[in-house]
Design an enzyme around this catalytic site. Structure first.
Site, PDB file in Angstrom:
ATOM      1  N   TYR A 114       0.857  -1.184   0.000  1.00  0.00           N
ATOM      2  CA  TYR A 114       0.000   0.000   0.000  1.00  0.00           C
ATOM      3  C   TYR A 114       0.901   1.245   0.000  1.00  0.00           C
ATOM      4  O   TYR A 114       0.836   2.101   0.880  1.00  0.00           O
ATOM      5  CB  TYR A 114      -0.991  -0.004   1.169  1.00  0.00           C
ATOM      6  CG  TYR A 114      -2.299   0.594   0.708  1.00  0.00           C
ATOM      7  CD1 TYR A 114      -3.137  -0.107  -0.146  1.00  0.00           C
ATOM      8  CD2 TYR A 114      -2.668   1.886   1.071  1.00  0.00           C
ATOM      9  CE1 TYR A 114      -4.307   0.451  -0.628  1.00  0.00           C
ATOM     10  CE2 TYR A 114      -3.850   2.443   0.592  1.00  0.00           C
ATOM     11  CZ  TYR A 114      -4.655   1.723  -0.246  1.00  0.00           C
ATOM     12  OH  TYR A 114      -5.804   2.280  -0.725  1.00  0.00           O
ATOM     13  N   HIS A 141       7.303   5.498   1.186  1.00  0.00           N
ATOM     14  CA  HIS A 141       7.949   4.358   0.518  1.00  0.00           C
ATOM     15  C   HIS A 141       8.664   4.829  -0.746  1.00  0.00           C
ATOM     16  O   HIS A 141       9.759   4.360  -1.073  1.00  0.00           O
ATOM     17  CB  HIS A 141       6.916   3.303   0.112  1.00  0.00           C
ATOM     18  CG  HIS A 141       6.203   2.659   1.256  1.00  0.00           C
ATOM     19  ND1 HIS A 141       4.841   2.755   1.439  1.00  0.00           N
ATOM     20  CD2 HIS A 141       6.667   1.900   2.284  1.00  0.00           C
ATOM     21  CE1 HIS A 141       4.491   2.069   2.508  1.00  0.00           C
ATOM     22  NE2 HIS A 141       5.576   1.550   3.049  1.00  0.00           N
ATOM     23  N   GLY A 194      12.722   3.773   6.859  1.00  0.00           N
ATOM     24  CA  GLY A 194      12.258   5.132   7.117  1.00  0.00           C
ATOM     25  C   GLY A 194      12.455   5.541   8.576  1.00  0.00           C
ATOM     26  O   GLY A 194      12.349   4.709   9.480  1.00  0.00           O
ATOM     27  N   GLU A 195      12.710   6.822   8.781  1.00  0.00           N
ATOM     28  CA  GLU A 195      12.830   7.344  10.157  1.00  0.00           C
ATOM     29  C   GLU A 195      11.465   7.482  10.826  1.00  0.00           C
ATOM     30  O   GLU A 195      11.378   7.703  12.024  1.00  0.00           O
ATOM     31  CB  GLU A 195      13.534   8.711  10.141  1.00  0.00           C
ATOM     32  CG  GLU A 195      15.016   8.589   9.889  1.00  0.00           C
ATOM     33  CD  GLU A 195      15.757   9.895  10.101  1.00  0.00           C
ATOM     34  OE1 GLU A 195      15.116  10.925  10.401  1.00  0.00           O
ATOM     35  OE2 GLU A 195      16.987   9.882   9.939  1.00  0.00           O
ATOM     36  N   ASP A 225       9.326   5.219  11.511  1.00  0.00           N
ATOM     37  CA  ASP A 225       9.319   4.199  12.569  1.00  0.00           C
ATOM     38  C   ASP A 225      10.724   4.162  13.152  1.00  0.00           C
ATOM     39  O   ASP A 225      11.516   3.255  12.870  1.00  0.00           O
ATOM     40  CB  ASP A 225       8.888   2.856  11.993  1.00  0.00           C
ATOM     41  CG  ASP A 225       7.441   2.898  11.533  1.00  0.00           C
ATOM     42  OD1 ASP A 225       6.570   3.148  12.372  1.00  0.00           O
ATOM     43  OD2 ASP A 225       7.196   2.748  10.325  1.00  0.00           O
ATOM     44  N   VAL A 268       8.625  11.347   5.358  1.00  0.00           N
ATOM     45  CA  VAL A 268       7.927  12.190   4.377  1.00  0.00           C
ATOM     46  C   VAL A 268       6.570  12.555   4.978  1.00  0.00           C
ATOM     47  O   VAL A 268       5.886  11.697   5.536  1.00  0.00           O
ATOM     48  CB  VAL A 268       7.747  11.440   3.036  1.00  0.00           C
ATOM     49  CG1 VAL A 268       6.961  12.296   2.043  1.00  0.00           C
ATOM     50  CG2 VAL A 268       9.102  11.055   2.466  1.00  0.00           C
ATOM     51  N   SER A 285       1.718   7.362   6.074  1.00  0.00           N
ATOM     52  CA  SER A 285       1.615   6.020   6.640  1.00  0.00           C
ATOM     53  C   SER A 285       0.492   5.289   5.899  1.00  0.00           C
ATOM     54  O   SER A 285      -0.521   5.914   5.541  1.00  0.00           O
ATOM     55  CB  SER A 285       1.266   6.116   8.131  1.00  0.00           C
ATOM     56  OG  SER A 285       0.758   4.892   8.599  1.00  0.00           O
TER      57      SER A 285
HETATM   58  O1  PAF Z   1       7.914  -0.836   8.369  1.00  0.00           O
HETATM   59  C1  PAF Z   1       7.328  -1.791   7.815  1.00  0.00           C
HETATM   60  O2  PAF Z   1       6.556  -1.627   6.869  1.00  0.00           O
HETATM   61  C2  PAF Z   1       7.541  -3.209   8.339  1.00  0.00           C
HETATM   62  O3  PAF Z   1       7.685  -3.222   9.710  1.00  0.00           O
HETATM   63  C3  PAF Z   1       8.705  -3.939   7.653  1.00  0.00           C
HETATM   64  C4  PAF Z   1      10.034  -3.260   7.932  1.00  0.00           C
HETATM   65  C5  PAF Z   1       8.469  -4.015   6.154  1.00  0.00           C
HETATM   66  C6  PAF Z   1       8.790  -5.383   8.187  1.00  0.00           C
HETATM   67  O4  PAF Z   1       7.619  -6.094   7.930  1.00  0.00           O
END
Ligand code: PAF
Length: 284
Positions: A36, A41, A151-152, A154, A180, A189
């Protein structure tokens, strides 16, 4: 269209072939995602495309990182849409494995980063990071990338993966990529799709509370307790914020801070309606 692989063996054979066919070493970037895809991303993918010969995007909603009462079932999924985004960006390979492929019958090995996995998110989502580190390690083992893009947004996940890579001597460079944000400041997100228009306004409380904290810090207020109180009061003034899980002040390695300074992090997790949001801010 990027090549789509669903099987570990087929992806490995393909990557092996690519590496053998060329006369000079081929660098591979891995962007692990749960699909998604959004602008956050895309930033990871663009960075990987710039720095590597081949970019592999993995798309897998990993069941082991969701708690029993979490949103695994309703997590948004749309592979066709994700493939189109990857095509637009020029991604070489998408790896979208099945559950059987990632967790074969009898699966019983996990990897766990002690300490870091138990604080902040770890307190509210027990087992979550064990699921994350296990799947990220497996994806690294499948792809053997030179670089891994995280990504920062998380931030704790990023720090835990960095720790795992260091501790297990994994031959991969973790490349952190800045959060972003939507034009209004909401961190991108996949879970933002859960928010109604009204809820979205309350979700903005997080970003706005970071701006408030930064303003107070600029004025010389450095005491974490005071800053937390001010942020909490501000966030609670938004009607649809149901519960604040934490507002934390740490250094860049997630150690708690009493006096906040430049380079520290402010981390927030809260609920807007039935949606749990996390975000963080680097103090400048
Ligand atoms: O951040 C995410 O989307 C997930 O935790 C990851 C790093 C793809 C692991 O499933």
């Amino acid at each position: 269209m990027p090549l789509l692989f669903r099987k570990v063996k087929e992806l490995r054979n393909h990557l092996k072939g690519l590496k053998c066919d060329r006369d000079k070493p081929v660098s591979v970037g891995l962007v692990p995602t749960m699909g998604y895809l959004h602008e956050g991303h895309k930033a990871l993918i663009r960075e990987s495309l710039l720095q590597n010969d081949i970019t592999v995007v993995s798309i897998y909603v990993n069941p082991t990182q969701f708690g029993p009462n979490e949103d695994y079932q309703r997590y948004p999924r749309d592979l066709q849409r994700d493939m189109a985004i990857c095509e637009d960006l020029g991604v070489d390979v998408v790896f979208a494995p099945t559950d059987e492929e990632m967790y074969p019958l009898g699966f019983s090995t996990e990897v766990y980063v002690k300490g870091l996995s138990e604080v902040l998110e770890g307190k509210f989502r027990p087992g979550h990071f064990k699921g994350v580190t296990t799947i990220v390690l497996k994806l690294i083992n499948v792809v053997s990338p030179d670089r891994l893009y995280m990504g920062e947004k998380d931030y704790q996940q990023l720090k835990i993966v960095e720790r795992m890579v260091k501790d297990l001597l994994l031959p991969v460079e973790v490349v952190p990529v800045k959060t972003v944000r939507e034009p209004d400041g909401l961190a991108c997100s996949s879970r933002n799709v859960y928010l109604s228009e009204e809820e979205r306004k309350s979700a903005l409380s997080i970003y706005k509370s970071f701006l408030l904290a930064q303003e107070l810090i600029n004025k010389g207020i450095k005491d974490a307790k005071t800053l937390r109180q001010k942020m909490e009061e501000f966030i609670r003034s938004f009607p649809l914020v149901r519960k604040i899980d934490y507002i934390a002040f740490t250094d860049k390695d997630l150690n708690p801070k009493i006096e906040v300074e430049k380079g520290d992090r402010i981390l927030v997790a809260l609920w807007v309606g039935n949606t749990r949001l996390v975000d963080n801010w680097e103090v400048s």
